[in-house]
Design a protein around this motif. Sequence first.
Motif, mmCIF file in Angstrom:
data_model
loop_
_atom_site.group_PDB
_atom_site.id
_atom_site.type_symbol
_atom_site.label_atom_id
_atom_site.label_comp_id
_atom_site.label_asym_id
_atom_site.label_seq_id
_atom_site.Cartn_x
_atom_site.Cartn_y
_atom_site.Cartn_z
ATOM 1 N N GLU A 94 -12.480 7.348 16.631
ATOM 2 C CA GLU A 94 -11.907 7.453 17.977
ATOM 3 C C GLU A 94 -11.555 6.080 18.555
ATOM 4 O OE1 GLU A 94 -14.329 9.829 20.523
ATOM 5 O OE2 GLU A 94 -14.287 11.569 19.180
ATOM 6 N N GLU A 95 -12.209 5.030 18.023
ATOM 7 C CA GLU A 95 -11.947 3.677 18.534
ATOM 8 C C GLU A 95 -10.953 2.894 17.682
ATOM 9 O OE1 GLU A 95 -15.285 4.622 17.989
ATOM 10 O OE2 GLU A 95 -15.808 5.042 20.072
ATOM 11 N N VAL A 96 -10.877 3.207 16.393
ATOM 12 C CA VAL A 96 -10.049 2.414 15.472
ATOM 13 C C VAL A 96 -8.596 2.905 15.504
ATOM 14 C CG1 VAL A 96 -9.674 1.728 13.072
ATOM 15 C CG2 VAL A 96 -12.006 1.892 13.966
ATOM 16 N N ASP A 97 -7.717 2.079 16.034
ATOM 17 C CA ASP A 97 -6.296 2.444 16.122
ATOM 18 C C ASP A 97 -5.598 2.342 14.771
ATOM 19 O OD1 ASP A 97 -6.354 3.019 18.823
ATOM 20 O OD2 ASP A 97 -5.822 0.984 19.423
ATOM 21 N N GLY A 98 -6.045 1.386 13.954
ATOM 22 C CA GLY A 98 -5.384 1.209 12.667
ATOM 23 C C GLY A 98 -6.186 0.320 11.752
ATOM 24 N N VAL A 99 -5.866 0.404 10.463
ATOM 25 C CA VAL A 99 -6.536 -0.400 9.442
ATOM 26 C C VAL A 99 -5.471 -0.971 8.517
ATOM 27 C CG1 VAL A 99 -8.200 -0.414 7.526
ATOM 28 C CG2 VAL A 99 -8.571 1.114 9.498
ATOM 29 N N MET A 100 -5.567 -2.259 8.265
ATOM 30 C CA MET A 100 -4.717 -2.898 7.258
ATOM 31 C C MET A 100 -5.677 -3.479 6.228
ATOM 32 S SD MET A 100 -1.622 -3.616 6.335
ATOM 33 C CE MET A 100 -0.664 -3.439 7.836
ATOM 34 N N GLY A 101 -5.667 -2.946 5.010
ATOM 35 C CA GLY A 101 -6.694 -3.373 4.071
ATOM 36 C C GLY A 101 -6.216 -3.494 2.640
ATOM 37 N N MET A 102 -6.853 -4.422 1.929
ATOM 38 C CA MET A 102 -6.635 -4.533 0.488
ATOM 39 C C MET A 102 -7.853 -3.967 -0.235
ATOM 40 S SD MET A 102 -5.381 -7.695 -1.883
ATOM 41 C CE MET A 102 -6.718 -8.808 -1.507
ATOM 42 N N PHE A 103 -7.573 -3.100 -1.182
ATOM 43 C CA PHE A 103 -8.602 -2.426 -1.962
ATOM 44 C C PHE A 103 -8.296 -2.593 -3.452
ATOM 45 C CE2 PHE A 103 -8.240 -0.254 2.053
ATOM 46 C CZ PHE A 103 -9.512 0.194 2.372
ATOM 47 N N GLN A 104 -9.276 -2.280 -4.271
ATOM 48 C CA GLN A 104 -8.965 -2.116 -5.687
ATOM 49 C C GLN A 104 -7.892 -1.037 -5.782
ATOM 50 O OE1 GLN A 104 -12.376 -1.859 -8.265
ATOM 51 N NE2 GLN A 104 -11.250 -0.678 -9.802
ATOM 52 N N LYS A 105 -6.900 -1.243 -6.650
ATOM 53 C CA LYS A 105 -5.725 -0.373 -6.660
ATOM 54 C C LYS A 105 -6.087 1.100 -6.823
ATOM 55 C CE LYS A 105 -1.229 0.384 -8.814
ATOM 56 N NZ LYS A 105 -0.233 -0.058 -9.817
ATOM 57 N N GLU A 106 -7.046 1.403 -7.682
ATOM 58 C CA GLU A 106 -7.420 2.801 -7.912
ATOM 59 C C GLU A 106 -7.944 3.444 -6.637
ATOM 60 O OE1 GLU A 106 -8.128 0.296 -9.837
ATOM 61 O OE2 GLU A 106 -7.398 0.791 -11.843
ATOM 62 N N VAL A 107 -8.690 2.674 -5.850
ATOM 63 C CA VAL A 107 -9.225 3.204 -4.593
ATOM 64 C C VAL A 107 -8.098 3.389 -3.580
ATOM 65 C CG1 VAL A 107 -10.815 2.783 -2.673
ATOM 66 C CG2 VAL A 107 -11.487 2.178 -5.002
ATOM 67 N N ALA A 108 -7.215 2.405 -3.490
ATOM 68 C CA ALA A 108 -6.085 2.492 -2.559
ATOM 69 C C ALA A 108 -5.217 3.715 -2.871
ATOM 70 C CB ALA A 108 -5.246 1.220 -2.624
ATOM 71 N N LEU A 109 -4.983 3.958 -4.155
ATOM 72 C CA LEU A 109 -4.179 5.125 -4.545
ATOM 73 C C LEU A 109 -4.881 6.427 -4.166
ATOM 74 C CD1 LEU A 109 -2.874 4.000 -8.062
ATOM 75 C CD2 LEU A 109 -1.512 4.312 -5.971
ATOM 76 N N ARG A 110 -6.216 6.441 -4.292
ATOM 77 C CA ARG A 110 -6.974 7.643 -3.918
ATOM 78 C C ARG A 110 -6.869 7.918 -2.418
ATOM 79 N NH1 ARG A 110 -11.200 6.002 -7.508
ATOM 80 N NH2 ARG A 110 -12.642 5.539 -5.802
ATOM 81 N N ILE A 111 -6.964 6.861 -1.631
ATOM 82 C CA ILE A 111 -6.906 7.026 -0.178
ATOM 83 C C ILE A 111 -5.566 7.617 0.250
ATOM 84 C CG2 ILE A 111 -6.998 5.822 2.048
ATOM 85 C CD1 ILE A 111 -8.670 3.639 0.508
ATOM 86 N N ALA A 112 -4.494 7.193 -0.421
ATOM 87 C CA ALA A 112 -3.140 7.584 -0.019
ATOM 88 C C ALA A 112 -2.631 8.839 -0.718
ATOM 89 C CB ALA A 112 -2.176 6.426 -0.292
ATOM 90 N N ALA A 113 -3.338 9.340 -1.725
ATOM 91 C CA ALA A 113 -2.847 10.446 -2.548
ATOM 92 C C ALA A 113 -2.757 11.761 -1.774
ATOM 93 C CB ALA A 113 -3.750 10.630 -3.764
ATOM 94 N N GLY A 114 -1.792 12.586 -2.162
ATOM 95 C CA GLY A 114 -1.650 13.920 -1.588
ATOM 96 C C GLY A 114 -2.193 14.977 -2.532
ATOM 97 N N PRO A 115 -2.210 16.249 -2.103
ATOM 98 C CA PRO A 115 -2.738 17.336 -2.940
ATOM 99 C C PRO A 115 -2.003 17.457 -4.273
ATOM 100 C CG PRO A 115 -2.329 18.087 -0.688
ATOM 101 C CD PRO A 115 -1.722 16.719 -0.804
ATOM 102 N N ASN A 116 -2.658 18.120 -5.222
ATOM 103 C CA ASN A 116 -2.107 18.362 -6.570
ATOM 104 C C ASN A 116 -1.850 17.059 -7.316
ATOM 105 O OD1 ASN A 116 -1.924 21.272 -6.099
ATOM 106 N ND2 ASN A 116 -0.240 20.755 -4.729
ATOM 107 N N ASN A 117 -2.714 16.105 -7.096
ATOM 108 C CA ASN A 117 -2.599 14.793 -7.712
ATOM 109 C C ASN A 117 -3.981 14.406 -8.220
ATOM 110 O OD1 ASN A 117 -2.687 11.828 -7.879
ATOM 111 N ND2 ASN A 117 -0.728 11.829 -6.802
ATOM 112 N N LYS A 118 -4.038 13.822 -9.412
ATOM 113 C CA LYS A 118 -5.342 13.470 -10.000
ATOM 114 C C LYS A 118 -6.103 12.449 -9.155
ATOM 115 C CE LYS A 118 -3.476 9.917 -13.131
ATOM 116 N NZ LYS A 118 -4.033 8.759 -12.438
#
Length: 225
Positions: A94-118
């Motif tokens: 409720e307080e965090v308006d936005g996040v700009m972050g660098m992650f390990q690529k596999e984690v970043a892809l997981r965060i952004a992935a949509g349904p029907n995706n490994k």
Amino acid sequence: LELMPFRQLVEVGPGGGALTKYLLKLPGVDFKAVELDEEKILYLQKTYPSVQGKILHESILETGVPFEGHFTVIGNFPYNISSQILFRILEWNEEVDGVMGMFQKEVALRIAAGPNNKDYGILSVLVQAFFTVEYLFDVDQSCFTPPPKVQSGMIRMVNAGNPWKITNKKKFFHLVKTAFGQRRKQLRNPLKSMFDSEILQEELFTKRAENLSVEDYVNLMNRMK
């Protein structure tokens, strides 16, 4: 970062100040950094005097909400706890308006992935229930000294304002984690204790966890025992 308007900014894990030296110069911004390593804090204070009084000497996983009111989070997040950092941010959704972050690529892809995706999993559903996520770009190993063995990725998260009106985060998190606990099985297997038997006969429960959208999970939560 500056495409997201903000007045209060938190940097997680400033380390040697590669980002911090620029963030400190942003006009009209109240800045804080969360850093656990005392050696790094001493280095930052010596190298960038304007950071004095702006460092929280704590773990991001244990610190309290760093600001009153709304704030934005930025960081080259420590990869070994990056998922836990996201769960912390979800506590503050409720307080965090936005996040700009660098992650390990596999984690970043997981965060952004949509349904029907490994790559689609617990993090995808929980984060996207509260934030709009955009995978921005890869960061190659050659950008680091020394080069790590993994690739990195940048994502942007913008607060979506709880569009599905989730009132019980604990219940929602429990449902999603349980569903993905047996992600290869039909949903009626991991979720059988949470729903009445007649509901479990519906076609939806022949699907697997990765086939359901965030909205599907919210609808399921509203029908739990």
